[in-house]
Structure formats: structure tokens, C-alpha cells
Design a protein around this motif. Sequence first.
Motif, PDB file in Angstrom:
ATOM      1  N   ALA A 218       0.828  -1.206   0.000  1.00 24.16           N
ATOM      2  CA  ALA A 218       0.000   0.000   0.000  1.00 24.16           C
ATOM      3  C   ALA A 218       0.863   1.257   0.000  1.00 24.16           C
ATOM      4  O   ALA A 218       0.552   2.246  -0.682  1.00 24.16           O
ATOM      5  CB  ALA A 218      -0.938   0.002   1.207  1.00 24.16           C
ATOM      6  N   ASP A 219       1.966   1.227   0.745  1.00 30.94           N
ATOM      7  CA  ASP A 219       2.882   2.367   0.782  1.00 30.94           C
ATOM      8  C   ASP A 219       3.471   2.632  -0.597  1.00 30.94           C
ATOM      9  O   ASP A 219       3.597   3.794  -1.020  1.00 30.94           O
ATOM     10  CB  ASP A 219       3.996   2.077   1.792  1.00 30.94           C
ATOM     11  N   PHE A 220       3.805   1.571  -1.328  1.00 30.54           N
ATOM     12  CA  PHE A 220       4.385   1.731  -2.659  1.00 30.54           C
ATOM     13  C   PHE A 220       3.335   2.109  -3.707  1.00 30.54           C
ATOM     14  O   PHE A 220       3.689   2.501  -4.816  1.00 30.54           O
ATOM     15  CB  PHE A 220       5.108   0.449  -3.074  1.00 30.54           C
ATOM     16  N   VAL A 221       2.066   2.001  -3.348  1.00 33.27           N
ATOM     17  CA  VAL A 221       0.993   2.461  -4.230  1.00 33.27           C
ATOM     18  C   VAL A 221       0.716   3.946  -4.002  1.00 33.27           C
ATOM     19  O   VAL A 221       0.642   4.738  -4.943  1.00 33.27           O
ATOM     20  CB  VAL A 221      -0.294   1.642  -4.001  1.00 33.27           C
ATOM     21  N   VAL A 222       0.570   4.325  -2.744  1.00 29.01           N
ATOM     22  CA  VAL A 222       0.138   5.690  -2.447  1.00 29.01           C
ATOM     23  C   VAL A 222       1.271   6.701  -2.618  1.00 29.01           C
ATOM     24  O   VAL A 222       1.025   7.870  -2.965  1.00 29.01           O
ATOM     25  CB  VAL A 222      -0.456   5.751  -1.014  1.00 29.01           C
ATOM     26  N   HIS A 223       2.515   6.285  -2.412  1.00 29.36           N
ATOM     27  CA  HIS A 223       3.639   7.230  -2.524  1.00 29.36           C
ATOM     28  C   HIS A 223       3.785   7.814  -3.931  1.00 29.36           C
ATOM     29  O   HIS A 223       3.857   9.047  -4.079  1.00 29.36           O
ATOM     30  CB  HIS A 223       4.937   6.552  -2.081  1.00 29.36           C
ATOM     31  N   PRO A 224       3.847   7.007  -4.996  1.00 31.85           N
ATOM     32  CA  PRO A 224       3.965   7.600  -6.334  1.00 31.85           C
ATOM     33  C   PRO A 224       2.737   8.393  -6.754  1.00 31.85           C
ATOM     34  O   PRO A 224       2.855   9.337  -7.540  1.00 31.85           O
ATOM     35  CB  PRO A 224       4.187   6.393  -7.249  1.00 31.85           C
TER      36      PRO A 224
END
Length: 233
Positions: A194-200
Amino acid sequence: MSLGVLSIEHENGKMDIPDSALIVGIDETGCEDYKDKKFPVFGIGGCAVLARDYFRFLDEPWKMMKDNHFGGQENRLHASDLHKPTDKQLQALELFFTKIPFFRFATMSAHTFDNNSGETSIHLLVTSIMHQVCEFATLAQPSNIIFIVEHSERIGKEVMHYLSSYKFGNEDCEITPKVLYATKGDLVTCLEVADFVVHPAGAQVRNRINNKPNNRSPIRKDFEVVFNILMKG
């Protein structure tokens, strides 16, 4: 773990989740008051997959990727910490997000957002997220929906409150979702993803609002990869 049952540890212990439940990992980026001038963006997003596919599509390939390219699965992987990733690390992340089928979603806002609704930005973004999850649920037809929320002293309780206030379904079936609160140290795979989805997604919005009005903001490579955007010629 018994066959067909996913066990997830959270702040109150451990929950056994049937394989027909939809697992939804939630994380946020930025700050809801937009006071960070370098990143005047606030967003919520994450990933979702049926529990029966959790190990096959999220947990096992993510941990294998970490073992092979990021120093081991016991290490916490955070998108904002990857300042100078190697080519092999970038290729591994691209392979994970482009080849493995799972839902990913995000809703973003910025300091330019004119909110006259009387509701907080958190409430509005959670409402948008719930509409997206409803679309996933329509496709997946889960028996239950389990939200797993990234630990946040600042907004965690408010996000959990709104997530648990909604119900899904129709006249024939109604689902009251469960909301679990996991800390960063728990190494829950869906929260790292989820972190790698929301960050970009947040970085893409920041780039767009920082661009001059007459210039078109290019699509970031990480945003393109995570959301599988097909670029034209």
C-alpha cells in the motif's frame, strides 16, 4: 495457519480470516493540513486482494523480492527511503506491479483543493476510497471486507472511524467491514505494498501542481508502473 484461512496479527491480537474475505491495505501520504510546502499533498490509497490469493499474489512474491533485492524479508521496505535504488531493484518492483494481479487504488488532494463541504479532507478521501473498494467488491463478491490500516498517531483513529462507519451490499447481502490497526513494525505485506501504491500517486500530484500552468506534467515512471498506465507513442 490452517488451509484456506489467513491469520493476521494486529494491535489486539490475531484474527483468522476466511479465504472469501477481501483484504484491503490502507496507507496515507502527505499531511491533511497541507502545511508541508515541499509536499502540499494529502492522499489515501492502497491495495486489495481476496484472502485466498493473499499469499500467492502479495505475501510470497513481495517477500521473495525483498530477499533477492532488498536485504531480506525481515527488513521494513518503505518507498520514500529508496533514494538511489539500483537498476535490479527497480526492475524487481516493476515486475511485481506489472505482472501480479491485485487491486490498487488512491485518492489525492492538494493545497489547491477548495473544500466547501463542511467535512474534513480525511472524511472526503475515505468516502472516495470506499467507492473504489465497492467496485472491487462488486467484482470479487467477498463474504467480508477487512481493512488493515497503517499506524498513524495523527490521523489513524479518524480514518478507522470513517472506514468502520460504512456498509457494503444490497437488499440481499450487507457487509459490515472490519478494521484492523497494524503498526509499522508488524511487517504486514499489504501495508508495505500500500505504501508503494500511495507514494507515487502523491508524488505525481505534487509534480503536477508544481508545474507551470501551461506546461504538462510528465507521468512519473513509478506512477506509470504501479497503476499499469499504457503510454502512447
